[in-house]
Design a protein around this motif. Structure first.
Motif, PDB file in Angstrom:
ATOM      1  N   ARG A 160      -6.954  -1.450   9.351  1.00  0.00           N
ATOM      2  CA  ARG A 160      -8.055  -2.085   8.611  1.00  0.00           C
ATOM      3  C   ARG A 160      -7.651  -3.471   8.136  1.00  0.00           C
ATOM      4  NH1 ARG A 160      -9.920   2.728   4.521  1.00  0.00           N
ATOM      5  NH2 ARG A 160      -9.465   4.460   5.947  1.00  0.00           N
ATOM      6  N   TRP A 161      -6.434  -3.582   7.626  1.00  0.00           N
ATOM      7  CA  TRP A 161      -5.962  -4.890   7.146  1.00  0.00           C
ATOM      8  C   TRP A 161      -5.846  -5.863   8.298  1.00  0.00           C
ATOM      9  CZ3 TRP A 161      -1.584  -7.914   8.010  1.00  0.00           C
ATOM     10  CH2 TRP A 161      -1.386  -8.975   7.108  1.00  0.00           C
ATOM     11  N   ALA A 162      -5.273  -5.408   9.411  1.00  0.00           N
ATOM     12  CA  ALA A 162      -5.106  -6.293  10.563  1.00  0.00           C
ATOM     13  C   ALA A 162      -6.451  -6.795  11.072  1.00  0.00           C
ATOM     14  CB  ALA A 162      -4.354  -5.558  11.675  1.00  0.00           C
ATOM     15  N   THR A 163      -7.424  -5.912  11.116  1.00  0.00           N
ATOM     16  CA  THR A 163      -8.763  -6.296  11.563  1.00  0.00           C
ATOM     17  C   THR A 163      -9.399  -7.282  10.594  1.00  0.00           C
ATOM     18  OG1 THR A 163      -9.082  -4.182  12.695  1.00  0.00           O
ATOM     19  CG2 THR A 163     -11.065  -5.446  12.144  1.00  0.00           C
ATOM     20  N   ALA A 164      -9.255  -7.005   9.304  1.00  0.00           N
ATOM     21  CA  ALA A 164      -9.846  -7.878   8.286  1.00  0.00           C
ATOM     22  C   ALA A 164      -9.239  -9.276   8.326  1.00  0.00           C
ATOM     23  CB  ALA A 164      -9.666  -7.268   6.896  1.00  0.00           C
ATOM     24  N   GLN A 165      -7.963  -9.353   8.717  1.00  0.00           N
ATOM     25  CA  GLN A 165      -7.295 -10.654   8.790  1.00  0.00           C
ATOM     26  C   GLN A 165      -7.589 -11.385  10.103  1.00  0.00           C
ATOM     27  OE1 GLN A 165      -5.441 -11.941   6.140  1.00  0.00           O
ATOM     28  NE2 GLN A 165      -6.353 -10.165   5.124  1.00  0.00           N
ATOM     29  N   GLY A 166      -8.231 -10.697  11.041  1.00  0.00           N
ATOM     30  CA  GLY A 166      -8.604 -11.332  12.296  1.00  0.00           C
ATOM     31  C   GLY A 166      -7.509 -11.388  13.336  1.00  0.00           C
ATOM     32  N   PHE A 167      -6.478 -10.549  13.207  1.00  0.00           N
ATOM     33  CA  PHE A 167      -5.395 -10.561  14.186  1.00  0.00           C
ATOM     34  C   PHE A 167      -5.853  -9.870  15.473  1.00  0.00           C
ATOM     35  CE2 PHE A 167      -2.910 -10.585  10.117  1.00  0.00           C
ATOM     36  CZ  PHE A 167      -2.487 -11.900  10.228  1.00  0.00           C
ATOM     37  N   SER A 168      -5.553 -10.487  16.595  1.00  0.00           N
ATOM     38  CA  SER A 168      -6.015  -9.948  17.872  1.00  0.00           C
ATOM     39  C   SER A 168      -4.886  -9.625  18.840  1.00  0.00           C
ATOM     40  CB  SER A 168      -6.979 -10.944  18.542  1.00  0.00           C
ATOM     41  OG  SER A 168      -6.323 -12.191  18.755  1.00  0.00           O
ATOM     42  N   GLU A 205       0.872  -1.176   0.000  1.00  0.00           N
ATOM     43  CA  GLU A 205       0.000   0.000   0.000  1.00  0.00           C
ATOM     44  C   GLU A 205       0.905   1.221   0.000  1.00  0.00           C
ATOM     45  OE1 GLU A 205      -3.144   0.044  -0.342  1.00  0.00           O
ATOM     46  OE2 GLU A 205      -3.956  -1.871   0.388  1.00  0.00           O
ATOM     47  N   PHE A 206       0.796   2.042  -1.023  1.00  0.00           N
ATOM     48  CA  PHE A 206       1.709   3.177  -1.174  1.00  0.00           C
ATOM     49  C   PHE A 206       0.912   4.452  -1.387  1.00  0.00           C
ATOM     50  CE2 PHE A 206       4.274   6.224  -3.414  1.00  0.00           C
ATOM     51  CZ  PHE A 206       5.553   6.074  -2.912  1.00  0.00           C
ATOM     52  N   GLY A 207       1.306   5.513  -0.687  1.00  0.00           N
ATOM     53  CA  GLY A 207       0.733   6.820  -0.954  1.00  0.00           C
ATOM     54  C   GLY A 207       0.304   7.559   0.289  1.00  0.00           C
ATOM     55  N   SER A 208       0.072   8.843   0.117  1.00  0.00           N
ATOM     56  CA  SER A 208      -0.306   9.708   1.216  1.00  0.00           C
ATOM     57  C   SER A 208      -1.603   9.243   1.870  1.00  0.00           C
ATOM     58  CB  SER A 208      -0.467  11.142   0.692  1.00  0.00           C
ATOM     59  OG  SER A 208      -0.864  12.017   1.710  1.00  0.00           O
ATOM     60  N   GLY A 209      -1.582   9.117   3.191  1.00  0.00           N
ATOM     61  CA  GLY A 209      -2.777   8.751   3.935  1.00  0.00           C
ATOM     62  C   GLY A 209      -3.033   7.269   4.062  1.00  0.00           C
ATOM     63  N   THR A 210      -2.087   6.438   3.647  1.00  0.00           N
ATOM     64  CA  THR A 210      -2.325   4.990   3.685  1.00  0.00           C
ATOM     65  C   THR A 210      -2.042   4.362   5.053  1.00  0.00           C
ATOM     66  OG1 THR A 210      -0.087   4.585   2.836  1.00  0.00           O
ATOM     67  CG2 THR A 210      -1.876   4.660   1.212  1.00  0.00           C
ATOM     68  N   ALA A 211      -1.469   5.119   5.986  1.00  0.00           N
ATOM     69  CA  ALA A 211      -1.087   4.531   7.277  1.00  0.00           C
ATOM     70  C   ALA A 211      -2.258   3.861   7.982  1.00  0.00           C
ATOM     71  CB  ALA A 211      -0.467   5.596   8.178  1.00  0.00           C
ATOM     72  N   LEU A 246      -1.659   6.341  14.770  1.00  0.00           N
ATOM     73  CA  LEU A 246      -1.826   6.654  13.345  1.00  0.00           C
ATOM     74  C   LEU A 246      -2.128   5.412  12.513  1.00  0.00           C
ATOM     75  CD1 LEU A 246       1.125   9.182  12.835  1.00  0.00           C
ATOM     76  CD2 LEU A 246      -1.315   9.713  13.048  1.00  0.00           C
ATOM     77  N   LEU A 247      -1.822   4.240  13.048  1.00  0.00           N
ATOM     78  CA  LEU A 247      -2.027   2.997  12.303  1.00  0.00           C
ATOM     79  C   LEU A 247      -3.451   2.470  12.447  1.00  0.00           C
ATOM     80  CD1 LEU A 247       1.337   1.157  13.137  1.00  0.00           C
ATOM     81  CD2 LEU A 247       0.814   2.724  11.252  1.00  0.00           C
ATOM     82  N   GLY A 248      -4.209   3.014  13.361  1.00  0.00           N
ATOM     83  CA  GLY A 248      -5.607   2.602  13.519  1.00  0.00           C
ATOM     84  C   GLY A 248      -5.782   1.168  13.972  1.00  0.00           C
ATOM     85  N   LEU A 249      -4.923   0.695  14.850  1.00  0.00           N
ATOM     86  CA  LEU A 249      -4.973  -0.701  15.289  1.00  0.00           C
ATOM     87  C   LEU A 249      -6.049  -0.911  16.345  1.00  0.00           C
ATOM     88  CD1 LEU A 249      -1.122  -1.260  15.658  1.00  0.00           C
ATOM     89  CD2 LEU A 249      -2.558  -1.932  13.718  1.00  0.00           C
TER      90      LEU A 249
END
Length: 376
Positions: free
Chosen positions: A28-36, A17-23, A52-55
């Motif tokens: 979102r990816w971690a949540t979608a993958q079910g990581f806890s 994932e590349f570009g401004s604002g992608t942090a 900033l990572l939204g974890l």
């Protein structure tokens, strides 16, 4: 140097994932993958902005990564990982944080120590998912499969290479580099350029990698000065982030050469930041190698916006002026390196065969010492 028909294997993170604002996509990816159970490996500055990572879920932060991580630093984060047992490890920072994250993703619970896995492809397997989020634009570690840790007893870097340490996802948000001061921007930018330059001129150079290498140099030549002059220039920051990524592409199948080998003792022995060490050494090794790779040397200078030349004096003068005008320190004596340590540094650098054997021109221990003296 390789022909078009020479076999080569290249690897990439599964998702970039590349570009401004992608942090924020990290969470979102971690949540979608079910990581806890998430372990973030960061330096102190980045540990304070993990939000900033939204974890979400159970997030543990190891915020004690050192600029040149050593064995005690690795042991400390591994102890945290043994306790947390993360299903996702995130490297959040520069190359030091990302390198430690790679090792944290594979060592806990494996029955292997760092000494067991030093070298190529000795890691038994992957234990945790791995995400890399760079906050500098220099190392390209988010795209690579190597991790470097300093042994304080020998003052040498221990290098581990494994496909098991390749990130599942790399999130490259140039917004995260906006906080870098001019000196760090300059040093890390030259580090990215050095990765590209050394791969482009390596004995292992390959046309498949040359395209990334030369474009990486062009991106640095176009954007590094702009980012130093105006740290808020997001296009310039994005250009450097891309150059760093391309440098990371170069490291896997080709790797660096004399420039990094000669620069390493500055970091391991005298704790000079890796990027600053590379900037100081860069003009010297580029000029030294020019007779062996004249056309590529001229192309490098042109890509930086300098006069294309393969004459050693002109190559050195142009490259030295370029780095000095970026604000890089170009004298070892001003970095508190004692002159009487230069012979030991030369011996140490000459022993780094995994890099020097890639160099397009053989360089002796005495020639390395001469180079240090010239840089002093």
């Amino acid at each position: 140097m390789a022909s078009l028909a020479t076999p080569i294997a290249i690897t990439r993170p599964k998702i970039i994932e590349f570009g401004s604002g992608t942090a924020s996509l990290a969470g979102r990816w971690a949540t979608a993958q079910g990581f806890s159970r998430i372990l973030v490996v960061a330096d102190a500055f980045n540990a304070a902005r993990v939000d900033l990572l939204g974890l979400t879920g159970e997030v543990t932060i190891f915020g004690e990564v050192r600029p040149e991580p050593d064995l005690p630093n690795l042991e400390a984060v591994l102890a945290v990982a043994e306790r947390v047992k993360p299903d996702l490890v995130i490297g959040f920072g520069g190359g030091s944080a990302m390198d430690l994250a790679k090792l944290v993703a594979v060592l806990p619970g494996s029955g292997q120590s760092l000494q067991d896995v030093v070298g190529p492809e000795k890691v038994a397997g992957k234990r945790s998912a791995l995400m890399q989020v760079p906050t500098t634009a220099g190392t390209g570690s988010e795209a690579g499969t190597r991790a470097l840790v300093t042994d304080p007893k020998t003052q040498n870097k221990l290098a581990v290479q494994s496909l098991h340490m390749l990130a599942d996802i790399a999130v490259i948000d140039p917004d995260l580099t906006l906080t870098l001061p001019p000196a760090v921007t300059a040093a890390t930018g030259v580090d990215a350029m050095a990765h590209c330059v050394e791969a482009f001129t390596s004995l292992k150079a390959h046309p498949l990698i040359d395209m990334y290498a030369l474009e990486g140099v062009r991106l640095v030549g176009r954007f590094l000065g702009r980012a130093i002059a105006d740290g808020s220039d997001i296009e310039a920051r994005a250009g450097l982030s891309l150059a760093s990524l391309y440098g990371g592409y170069c490291l896997g199948p080709v790797n660096t050469a004399a420039g990094h080998a000669v620069a390493y003792p500055l970091g391991t022995r005298h704790h000079i930041a890796h990027g600053a060490a590379n900037a100081l050494i860069f003009p010297h090794t580029l000029a030294f190698n020019a007779p062996a790779v004249p056309e590529k040397t001229a192309a490098i200078l042109a890509a930086l916006g300098l006069k294309a030349s393969a004459r050693q004096e002109e190559v050195f003068e142009g490259a030295h002026r370029y780095c000095a005008e970026l604000g890089c320190e170009m004298k070892l004596s001003r970095l508190s390196v004692p002159r009487d340590d230069l012979p030991a540094m030369a011996s140490e650098a000459h022993a780094i065969r995994r890099l020097l054997d890639n160099n397009p021109r053989d360089i002796s221990r005495d020639e390395i010492l001469t180079l240090y003296e010239a840089a002093y």
